[in-house]
Scaffold this motif. Structure first.
Motif, short mmCIF file in Angstrom:
data_model
loop_
_atom_site.label_atom_id
_atom_site.label_comp_id
_atom_site.label_asym_id
_atom_site.label_seq_id
_atom_site.Cartn_x
_atom_site.Cartn_y
_atom_site.Cartn_z
N SER A 90 97.05 49.65 2.55
CA SER A 90 97.29 49.25 1.17
C SER A 90 98.77 49.43 0.86
O SER A 90 99.50 50.11 1.60
N LEU A 91 99.22 48.80 -0.23
CA LEU A 91 100.64 48.80 -0.59
C LEU A 91 100.86 49.60 -1.86
O LEU A 91 100.13 49.45 -2.84
N SER A 92 101.88 50.41 -1.85
CA SER A 92 102.31 51.12 -3.05
C SER A 92 103.32 50.26 -3.80
O SER A 92 103.75 49.20 -3.33
N LYS A 93 103.73 50.72 -4.99
CA LYS A 93 104.72 49.97 -5.76
C LYS A 93 106.03 49.88 -5.02
O LYS A 93 106.68 48.81 -5.02
N GLN A 94 106.44 50.97 -4.38
CA GLN A 94 107.70 50.96 -3.66
C GLN A 94 107.65 49.99 -2.49
O GLN A 94 108.63 49.29 -2.19
N GLU A 95 106.52 49.92 -1.81
CA GLU A 95 106.39 49.01 -0.68
C GLU A 95 106.37 47.56 -1.14
O GLU A 95 106.95 46.68 -0.49
N LEU A 96 105.72 47.28 -2.27
CA LEU A 96 105.65 45.91 -2.76
C LEU A 96 107.01 45.42 -3.28
O LEU A 96 107.24 44.21 -3.33
N ARG A 97 107.90 46.32 -3.64
CA ARG A 97 109.23 45.92 -4.11
C ARG A 97 110.03 45.21 -3.03
O ARG A 97 110.98 44.47 -3.32
N ASP A 98 109.67 45.41 -1.76
CA ASP A 98 110.37 44.74 -0.67
C ASP A 98 109.88 43.32 -0.44
O ASP A 98 110.39 42.62 0.45
N SER B 245 109.29 32.01 -13.00
CA SER B 245 110.22 32.43 -11.95
C SER B 245 111.51 32.97 -12.53
O SER B 245 112.08 33.94 -12.01
N MET B 246 111.98 32.38 -13.60
CA MET B 246 113.22 32.84 -14.23
C MET B 246 113.07 34.25 -14.80
O MET B 246 114.07 34.99 -14.89
N LEU B 247 111.87 34.64 -15.16
CA LEU B 247 111.66 35.93 -15.82
C LEU B 247 111.27 37.05 -14.86
O LEU B 247 111.33 38.23 -15.25
N ILE B 248 110.88 36.72 -13.64
CA ILE B 248 110.40 37.77 -12.73
C ILE B 248 111.17 37.83 -11.42
O ILE B 248 111.10 38.83 -10.71
N ASP B 249 111.93 36.79 -11.09
CA ASP B 249 112.54 36.70 -9.77
C ASP B 249 113.98 36.21 -9.93
O ASP B 249 114.22 35.13 -10.49
N VAL B 250 114.95 36.99 -9.44
CA VAL B 250 116.34 36.58 -9.54
C VAL B 250 116.61 35.35 -8.68
O VAL B 250 117.44 34.51 -9.02
N ARG B 251 115.86 35.20 -7.59
CA ARG B 251 116.01 34.00 -6.76
C ARG B 251 115.49 32.77 -7.50
O ARG B 251 116.05 31.68 -7.38
N ALA C 242 109.58 39.44 -0.65
CA ALA C 242 110.57 38.39 -0.89
C ALA C 242 111.98 38.97 -0.92
O ALA C 242 112.80 38.62 -1.79
N ASP C 243 112.28 39.88 0.01
CA ASP C 243 113.62 40.47 0.14
C ASP C 243 114.04 41.24 -1.10
O ASP C 243 115.25 41.37 -1.38
N GLY C 244 113.09 41.73 -1.86
CA GLY C 244 113.41 42.57 -3.01
C GLY C 244 113.98 41.83 -4.19
O GLY C 244 114.68 42.43 -5.03
N THR C 245 113.67 40.54 -4.34
CA THR C 245 114.22 39.77 -5.46
C THR C 245 113.37 39.87 -6.72
O THR C 245 113.82 39.45 -7.80
N LEU C 246 112.15 40.40 -6.63
CA LEU C 246 111.31 40.56 -7.81
C LEU C 246 111.77 41.76 -8.62
O LEU C 246 112.22 42.77 -8.07
N THR C 247 111.63 41.68 -9.93
CA THR C 247 112.10 42.75 -10.81
C THR C 247 111.14 43.92 -10.80
O THR C 247 109.94 43.77 -10.53
N ASP C 248 111.66 45.09 -11.12
CA ASP C 248 110.83 46.30 -11.13
C ASP C 248 109.78 46.25 -12.23
O ASP C 248 108.65 46.72 -12.03
N ILE C 249 110.14 45.71 -13.38
CA ILE C 249 109.18 45.67 -14.48
C ILE C 249 108.01 44.75 -14.14
O ILE C 249 106.86 45.01 -14.52
N PHE C 250 108.26 43.69 -13.39
CA PHE C 250 107.17 42.80 -12.99
C PHE C 250 106.24 43.50 -12.01
O PHE C 250 105.01 43.37 -12.11
N ILE C 251 106.80 44.24 -11.05
CA ILE C 251 105.97 44.98 -10.10
C ILE C 251 105.11 46.00 -10.84
O ILE C 251 103.91 46.16 -10.54
#
Length: 507
Positions: free
Chosen positions: A344-352, A481-487, A354-363
């Motif tokens: 299973s994945l933790s929050k820290q693991e899921l932050r990686d 995408s504009m609100l959750i992903d910098v890419r 898509a190369d870590g482009t998703l925002t922390d608040i979205f995770i």
């Protein structure tokens, strides 16, 4: 001696009291009265029926006033019971009867021979050609759920198939009925003729009609196959039943025949999950068979029939969720993120992801809305299992669909009100802006981006953005995408350059 016996009998008769003097007799007479009211036994039966009828009418009136509650639960027969066996036997006979009414490959060949008696007119020369010059359409297409759109478009651009008017349509129906039987008659109804596009003379082309027949046959066969796997015969498939259906298709799908045996179970699990993501949005654990047949998922799965894996490009294989390449990509992605190999994945693991482009608040919001708390009771610690990870990936890869947007809106709706406000947009984009600056990009004004999003959506209520607004504007996936992903925001900001780069190779 004789005189003594008679004296004993006389004394016994004198000791028996009169019937009228017994207490139970007096109580019975007091209960039923003198008999003048009830009368004979027949009248007593009528009186009893009248009383019961009055009671029934009183209950019926009470139910009508209170409102009737429809029956929503019917107990299923127990396994091995007589009713269960009868139900299974009736289901088997019904499905076999429906299967016997379908056209087989030989029947479709015979129908095509009848249809190709029409001529084909060459657009370039105007000369007539026979349909056989363009090759025979393989009747094995009955196994497919969708036609090869590229092949059909090429055939249409090359030639115009000979049209037929309604008289020809009826004549072909008679010929097909003589050769095939009555089971083909239903395709030659007047209503079917009116479904197709007509030329100036009111004629239809034979190719669309033949593809319609094959499409109908293949969908009906798919429904029969799914109904056979429906154990409780309620019109819904559970996850293991859908996995069994997909497993039965693998030998017939050209791109999946060489799949390793050890990966079949995992592939069926991944493939079935997409059906449930789109056909079971309320997470009831069962998907309606009718909805599955009409979904794009089944058509996407059947695209693996059409060409071999060598002919398909890597991009096409990656875009098709049901391809072997895509399934292996999902597994490799999950294993790469699962650093501690816990399954299973933790929050820290899921932050990686898509190369870590998703925002922390979205995770954080993903775990709040879509990840169930574990049974081990480790406080606020939550872990995303593989099933939840599949939902996560499907939502991000299908942001423009209603199911994907529904998943994402629950995450970006910070207050759980069912809509977005300017404050939500400002809070969400603040994390995107931070990653944007850390990437060495130019400075942004959050208010300008917020106003641009409002101009893109054009909500019905100027103070809030709802799911209906995101779907109506046809740009809901871009906004998410504009609100959750910098890419995703970078792609929107450079959309003109990206569009120009896509057009140059085509030129």
């Amino acid at each position: 001696m004789y005189s003594g016996s008679s004296d004993g009998e006389a004394s016994t008769q004198r000791k028996i009291p009169a019937a009228s003097s017994m207490l139970w007799v007096r109580n019975l007479r007091r209960f039923i009265g003198s008999g003048a009211g009830l009368g004979s036994e027949a009248l007593m039966e009528l009186e009893t029926k009248r009383i019961l009828l009055d009671i029934f009418k009183a209950k019926q009136q009470k139910s009508a006033e209170a409102g009737t509650i429809p029956s929503f639960y019917k107990k299923k027969p127990e396994e091995g019971s007589i009713s269960h066996r009868v139900q299974r036997l009736a289901k088997y006979r019904f499905l076999k009867k429906q299967s016997d009414l379908l056209l087989n490959a030989d029947d479709l060949d015979a129908m095509w021979v009848c249809l190709r008696e029409n001529c084909v007119i060459d657009d370039a020369t105007g000369a007539e050609k026979t349909v056989t010059e363009f090759g025979h359409i393989n009747a094995n297409f009955v196994e497919l759920e969708s036609s090869d759109s590229s092949q059909v478009s090429n055939m249409r651009s090359t030639c115009v198939y000979g049209p037929m008017n309604y008289e020809d349509f009826c004549h072909i129906a008679s010929v097909c009925t003589e050769q095939i039987g009555l089971k083909c008659r239903r395709f030659f109804s007047p209503s079917n003729f009116m479904k197709f596009e007509k030329d100036e003379s009111g004629r239809i082309s034979i190719l669309p009609f033949y593809l319609y027949v094959m499409r109908t046959v293949s969908l009906t066969q798919a429904r029969i196959d799914m109904s056979e796997l429906d154990e409780d015969s309620d019109g819904f498939l559970q996850p293991h039943e859908m996995e069994n259906y997909i497993g039965g298709l693998i030998p017939n799908l050209a791109q999946l025949r060489d799949m390793p045996d050890g990966f079949v179970q995992m592939y069926c699990r991944i493939a079935a999950h997409k059906f449930f993501f789109f056909c079971d949005p309320h997470k009831r654990g069962k998907a309606c068979i009718k909805k599955v047949l009409l979904s794009n998922c089944l058509q996407e799965l059947m695209e693996l029939h059409q060409e071999s894996e060598e002919e398909a490009t890597d991009t096409e294989q990656a875009e098709n969720w049901f391809s072997l390449t895509s399934a292996q990509r999902i597994c490799d992605m999950f294993l790469a993120l699962d650093k501690d190999m816990s399954g299973s994945l933790s929050k820290q693991e899921l932050r990686d992801y898509a190369d870590g482009t998703l925002t922390d608040i979205f995770i954080e919001r993903v775990f709040d809305e879509h990840v169930r708390r574990g049974k081990n009771g480790n406080g606020n610690a939550r872990e995303m299992d593989f099933e939840s990870f599949l939902d996560f990936v499907l939502a991000l890869e299908n942001k423009d669909t209603s199911e994907g947007l529904t998943y994402l809106l629950r995450c970006i709706d910070l207050n759980g009100r069912g809509f977005l406000t300017t404050a939500d947009i400002h809070t969400l984009f603040r994390d995107v802006h931070q990653k944007w600056i850390e990437g060495g990009n130019y400075e942004l004004c959050i208010e300008d981006v917020r106003d641009e999003i409002w101009d893109m959506v054009k909500p019905a209520d100027p103070l809030r953005i709802t799911l209906a607004d995101l779907l109506a504007c046809k740009q809901g996936g871009t906004v998410a995408s504009m609100l959750i992903d910098v890419r995703g925001f970078w792609a929107h900001d450079n959309r003109e350059n990206l569009l120009q780069e896509e057009e140059e190779p085509e030129e």
